[in-house]
Design an enzyme around this catalytic site. Sequence first.
Site, PDB file in Angstrom:
ATOM      1  N   GLU A  98      55.276  76.715 -20.611  1.00 30.13           N
ATOM      2  CA  GLU A  98      54.074  76.798 -21.452  1.00 30.13           C
ATOM      3  C   GLU A  98      54.410  76.332 -22.860  1.00 30.13           C
ATOM      4  O   GLU A  98      55.552  76.425 -23.304  1.00 30.13           O
ATOM      5  CB  GLU A  98      53.557  78.255 -21.413  1.00 30.13           C
ATOM      6  N   ASP A  99      53.414  75.848 -23.562  1.00 29.88           N
ATOM      7  CA  ASP A  99      53.657  75.357 -24.918  1.00 29.88           C
ATOM      8  C   ASP A  99      53.949  76.483 -25.904  1.00 29.88           C
ATOM      9  O   ASP A  99      54.895  76.418 -26.672  1.00 29.88           O
ATOM     10  CB  ASP A  99      52.470  74.495 -25.413  1.00 29.88           C
ATOM     11  N   ASP A 102      51.334  83.401 -27.821  1.00 34.24           N
ATOM     12  CA  ASP A 102      50.739  83.879 -29.061  1.00 34.24           C
ATOM     13  C   ASP A 102      50.442  85.375 -28.872  1.00 34.24           C
ATOM     14  O   ASP A 102      51.323  86.214 -29.037  1.00 34.24           O
ATOM     15  CB  ASP A 102      49.492  83.025 -29.293  1.00 34.24           C
ATOM     16  N   PHE A 151      49.401  77.864 -37.634  1.00 29.34           N
ATOM     17  CA  PHE A 151      48.834  77.035 -36.572  1.00 29.34           C
ATOM     18  C   PHE A 151      49.577  75.707 -36.541  1.00 29.34           C
ATOM     19  O   PHE A 151      49.736  75.045 -37.563  1.00 29.34           O
ATOM     20  CB  PHE A 151      47.334  76.806 -36.766  1.00 29.34           C
ATOM     21  N   ARG A 164      47.893  65.718 -30.357  1.00 30.60           N
ATOM     22  CA  ARG A 164      48.853  65.941 -29.266  1.00 30.60           C
ATOM     23  C   ARG A 164      49.955  64.888 -29.247  1.00 30.60           C
ATOM     24  O   ARG A 164      51.064  65.135 -28.803  1.00 30.60           O
ATOM     25  CB  ARG A 164      48.148  65.898 -27.901  1.00 30.60           C
TER      26      ARG A 164
HETATM   27  P1  XMP Z   1      47.838  83.688 -25.926  1.00 32.83           P
HETATM   28  O1  XMP Z   1      47.116  84.213 -24.748  1.00 32.83           O
HETATM   29  O2  XMP Z   1      49.328  83.946 -25.881  1.00 32.83           O
HETATM   30  O3  XMP Z   1      47.536  82.159 -25.855  1.00 32.83           O
HETATM   31  O4  XMP Z   1      47.233  84.141 -27.214  1.00 32.83           O
HETATM   32  C1  XMP Z   1      48.413  81.152 -26.044  1.00 32.83           C
HETATM   33  C2  XMP Z   1      47.588  79.888 -26.140  1.00 32.83           C
HETATM   34  O5  XMP Z   1      46.929  79.826 -27.407  1.00 32.83           O
HETATM   35  C3  XMP Z   1      46.960  78.517 -27.902  1.00 32.83           C
HETATM   36  N1  XMP Z   1      47.623  78.520 -29.221  1.00 32.83           N
HETATM   37  C4  XMP Z   1      47.863  77.435 -29.979  1.00 32.83           C
HETATM   38  N2  XMP Z   1      47.600  76.134 -29.780  1.00 32.83           N
HETATM   39  N3  XMP Z   1      48.578  75.618 -31.860  1.00 32.83           N
HETATM   40  C5  XMP Z   1      47.973  75.225 -30.719  1.00 32.83           C
HETATM   41  O6  XMP Z   1      47.754  74.032 -30.556  1.00 32.83           O
HETATM   42  C6  XMP Z   1      48.874  76.904 -32.140  1.00 32.83           C
HETATM   43  O7  XMP Z   1      49.445  77.209 -33.188  1.00 32.83           O
HETATM   44  C7  XMP Z   1      48.477  77.874 -31.136  1.00 32.83           C
HETATM   45  N4  XMP Z   1      48.627  79.214 -31.064  1.00 32.83           N
HETATM   46  C8  XMP Z   1      48.072  79.570 -29.884  1.00 32.83           C
HETATM   47  C9  XMP Z   1      47.724  77.704 -26.901  1.00 32.83           C
HETATM   48  O8  XMP Z   1      46.787  77.035 -26.097  1.00 32.83           O
HETATM   49  C10 XMP Z   1      48.473  78.690 -26.068  1.00 32.83           C
HETATM   50  O9  XMP Z   1      48.639  78.241 -24.744  1.00 32.83           O
HETATM   51 MG    MG Z   2      48.165  76.403 -23.797  1.00 28.07          MG
END
Ligand code: XMP
Ligand code: MG
Length: 176
Positions: A98-99, A102, A151, A164
């Site tokens: 996963e990327d 959060d 972010f 991206r």
């Molecule tokens: P959770 O459920 O852990 O979700 O809150 C994680 C998802 O939230 C998105 N996310 C981000 N995407 N920059 C992004 O481009 C960020 O700083 C960021 N923080 C959270 C992301 O899709 C991740 O899978």
């Molecule tokens: Mg994601």
Amino acid sequence: MVEEQTEVLFPKAVIDRRVRELAGEITRDYAGREILIVGVLKGAFVFMADLIRGLGIPCSVDFVRLASYGDGSVSSGHVRITKDLETPIEGRDVLIVEDIVDTGITLSRLVEVLRGRRPASLRVCVFLDKWARRQVPFAADYVGFTISDVFVVGYGLDFNEKYRFLPDVCLLRDIA
Ligand code: XMP
Ligand code: MG
């Protein structure tokens, strides 16, 4: 009109080095096994592509896509699978890629769902960990970098589908 400005947080060279280290760690941990890498679309696709090319063990790949009800940038707690795996995972060694983690809501839900399919093992590798924002307890097995409550975009991560393609991970700032 609000425009955004980006500022490099992790340059490509730093990312490349760290991803190679992670791939080495995974290779050692899974020596002699064949893993199924499950990428979470869309954000993880760039990281996953680099990670698997650093592995010294065979792997197959599959993808899931998840949606959380809410405004798109904040997890609401209701996570559903909008694109499921095409591979049965029972008895397989599965590594979710996963990327970013959060609040932890998305990954803890995905882990719960995949665990129910009885894989031989299930671990999680995240590129970025925003540990300070956790709302549910969740610890990834492999973490690229931990970051504070900022972010970020680039290296697969987006803001409204933009950025991206950036090779670096960048901070996103609003400018009025
Ligand atoms: P959770 O459920 O852990 O979700 O809150 C994680 C998802 O939230 C998105 N996310 C981000 N995407 N920059 C992004 O481009 C960020 O700083 C960021 N923080 C959270 C992301 O899709 C991740 O899978
Ligand atoms: Mg994601």
